[in-house]
Write an enzyme that holds these catalytic residues in place. Structure first.
Site, short mmCIF file in Angstrom:
data_model
loop_
_atom_site.label_atom_id
_atom_site.label_comp_id
_atom_site.label_asym_id
_atom_site.label_seq_id
_atom_site.Cartn_x
_atom_site.Cartn_y
_atom_site.Cartn_z
N SER A 49 0.88 -1.16 0.00
CA SER A 49 0.00 0.00 0.00
C SER A 49 0.92 1.21 0.00
O SER A 49 1.82 1.30 0.84
CB SER A 49 -0.86 -0.02 1.26
OG SER A 49 -1.79 1.01 1.22
N GLU A 50 0.75 2.11 -0.98
CA GLU A 50 1.79 3.12 -1.17
C GLU A 50 1.91 4.15 -0.07
O GLU A 50 2.88 4.91 -0.05
CB GLU A 50 1.66 3.84 -2.53
CG GLU A 50 0.46 4.71 -2.68
CD GLU A 50 -0.65 3.98 -3.42
OE1 GLU A 50 -0.70 2.75 -3.35
OE2 GLU A 50 -1.48 4.66 -4.03
N ASN A 51 0.99 4.14 0.89
CA ASN A 51 1.17 5.03 2.04
C ASN A 51 2.21 4.48 3.00
O ASN A 51 2.48 5.10 4.03
CB ASN A 51 -0.16 5.31 2.75
CG ASN A 51 -0.91 4.05 3.13
OD1 ASN A 51 -1.02 3.12 2.33
ND2 ASN A 51 -1.41 3.99 4.34
N SER A 91 8.48 4.19 0.07
CA SER A 91 7.41 3.52 -0.64
C SER A 91 7.47 3.84 -2.12
O SER A 91 7.37 2.96 -2.97
CB SER A 91 6.07 3.97 -0.05
OG SER A 91 5.02 3.18 -0.55
#
Lengths: 220, 41
Positions: A49-51, A91
């Site tokens: 998840s890119e967060n 990320s």
């Protein structure tokens, strides 16, 4: 097959079959997140998840939500044993640095060169481009999961009318009607959905498709 | 360094069960690692 499937189910089930074990996958918000529910048994995939989470797990049971643990869209998630948490710079370093095997994104339009438009509609409020541009530029393989048409109008066009997310050619589009691959020669019809004919797909697609002699039916 | 190279080989003092290392403590995610040297037990 015996199961009635709606458009979304057809799309996410077919996309799930593209995922390989032990790969790093990033799923865009919306329809792509439903892919996790259809992974073939025994296929272990690492979701990013890119967060800033790698090893994202399923939606937590009611009452078990952790306010500090969400996906990039703000929905509650869980972290699997062995998960890693890091900042946005790391990320997106993973994403831009080519360490991501597959990304699955939604789409507004795709053109005949495989260029995707999925981040804004001029004149309408947009939430921001999010990580889409980085994902399309950085992932080894880009799969677009979207409906074939919107309000009857084709979404696979000769030329996108909406602003492009990237000029990089995506790998595959999966819709409720077809699987289309993008090659140097142009968009190629790879599979049709059960009950859909090649003629149906051509009629619903503005871009000119390369149609092989035999087009198999999607298998789930 | 692991982000910048094609092949990453890890030589760890201790190989612990999955889940022992808290997520916030992971400096190099496993997805970047190609080989892990297993020392004799």
């Amino acid at each position: 097959m015996g199961i009635e499937m709606d458009a979304t189910t057809i799309i996410v089930r077919r996309v799930a079959r593209e995922l390989r074990p032990n790969t790093l996958v990033n799923l865009g918000i919306g329809m792509p997140t439903k892919v996790t529910g259809h992974l073939p048994p025994g296929v272990n995939v690492f979701f990013q998840s890119e967060n800033g989470l790698l090893g994202m797990g399923p939606v937590p049971p009611d009452g078990m939500e952790d306010p500090d643990l969400t996906d990039a869209g703000g929905s509650f998630v869980t972290a699997l044993p062995g998960a890693a948490a890091f900042d946005s710079a790391m990320s997106f370093g993973l994403i831009r640095g080519g360490h991501l095997d597959v990304t699955v994104l939604g789409g507004l339009q795709v053109d005949r060169h495989g260029r995707l438009a999925n981040w804004m509609i001029p004149g309408k409020m947009i939430p921001g481009m999010g990580g889409a541009m980085d994902l399309v530029s950085g992932a080894k393989r880009v799969i677009v999961a979207m409906t074939h048409t919107a309000k009857g109008a084709p979404k696979i066009l000769r030329k996108c009318t909406l602003p492009l997310t990237s000029v990089r050619r995506i790998s595959l589009v999966v819709t409720e009607m077809a699987v289309i691959g993008f090659t140097d020669a142009g968009p190629e019809l790879r599979e049709v959905a059960p009950g859909v004919s090649v003629a149906d797909v051509i009629a619903a697609t503005e871009a000119e498709l390369i149609v092989p002699a035999e087009v198999p039916v999607m298998a789930f | 360094m692991a982000m910048a190279t094609d092949v990453v080989i890890v030589d760890a003092e201790d190989i612990v069960p999955i889940g022992v290392i808290p997520p916030d403590s992971v400096r190099t995610p496993g997805v970047l690692v190609d080989y892990l040297l297993a020392r004799g037990a």
